[in-house]
Design a protein around this motif. Structure first.
Motif: not given
Lengths: 115, 113
Positions: B31-32, B52-53, B65-68, B97-98
């Motif tokens: 997520n980062y 990620s949001n 840019t991010l494409n999850k 969460n790591d």
């Protein structure tokens, strides 16, 4: 803030000798990471600590490598005995656990040469 | 563990042109995603990051840019200047969460004057 401080900047040692690398994280940062950088393997995570406790040492290449963090302001990475293939730049990095948006802050690194 | 692939490994651009570096990751829980710039003989330094949001983030001449869905993210440098010449690394957090980051292999960017 002086940033993450590593010493020495350069280390040349003979094969078989013990090498100790040192790191002082940024005050208030509760995570500390040791990375090794080589041309062949890039940036590899060796070990990291949270609140002075080793959390994950799965990246430590072998028993010749050990790391300690006796207090919040100091960590060491020791190689004993050293080998030529340990030659690399070793980076220490720290971060504040509650502010991940700032990412890691790296130290200037220690360039280790084992001859 | 997380596997971060980075392309290209080298990139040469004319001053003033744009440079694009692409990375893919394997852990859907990541997520980062930070990007680091490393000048010759110096430490990697964070230049921009994205969570990620968010789908896109911009800071002056740099954008990410991010494409999850596709699990890929990119760094865009516009109006390149000679001082942009460096090695750029992408990274991804290994779990939501790591706090471990897995780094790509790096892209050596050379800006030709």
């Amino acid at each position: 803030d002086a940033g993450v401080i590593q010493s020495p900047r350069h280390e040349v040692t003979e094969m078989g000798q013990e090498v100790t690398l040192r790191c002082k994280p940024i005050s208030g940062h509760d995570y500390l990471f040791w990375y090794r950088q080589t041309m062949m393997r890039g940036l590899e995570l060796l070990i990291y600590f949270n609140n002075n406790v080793p959390i994950d040492d799965s990246g430590m290449p072998e028993d010749r490598f050990s790391a300690k963090m006796p207090n919040a302001s100091f960590s060491t990475l020791k190689i004993q005995p050293s080998e030529p293939r340990d030659s690399a730049v070793y980076f220490c990095a720290s971060r504040q656990g509650q502010r991940f948006q700032y990412g890691y802050t790296f130290g200037s690194g220690t360039r280790l040469t084992v001859v | 563990g997380e596997n971060v692939e980075q392309h290209p490994s080298t990139l040469s651009v004319q001053e003033g042109d744009s440079a694009v570096i692409k990375c893919t990751y394997s852990d859907s829980a990541s997520n980062y995603f930070p990007w680091y710039k490393q000048e010759l003989g110096k430490r990697p330094q964070l230049i921009i990051d994205i969570r990620s949001n968010v789908g896109e983030k911009k800071d002056q001449r740099i954008a990410v840019t991010l494409n999850k869905t596709a699990k890929h993210f990119s760094l865009h440098i516009t109006e390149t200047q000679p001082e942009d010449s460096a090695v750029y690394f992408c990274a991804a957090s290994l779990r939501s969460n790591d706090y471990k980051l897995s780094f790509g292999a790096g892209t050596t960017v050379t800006v030709r004057a």
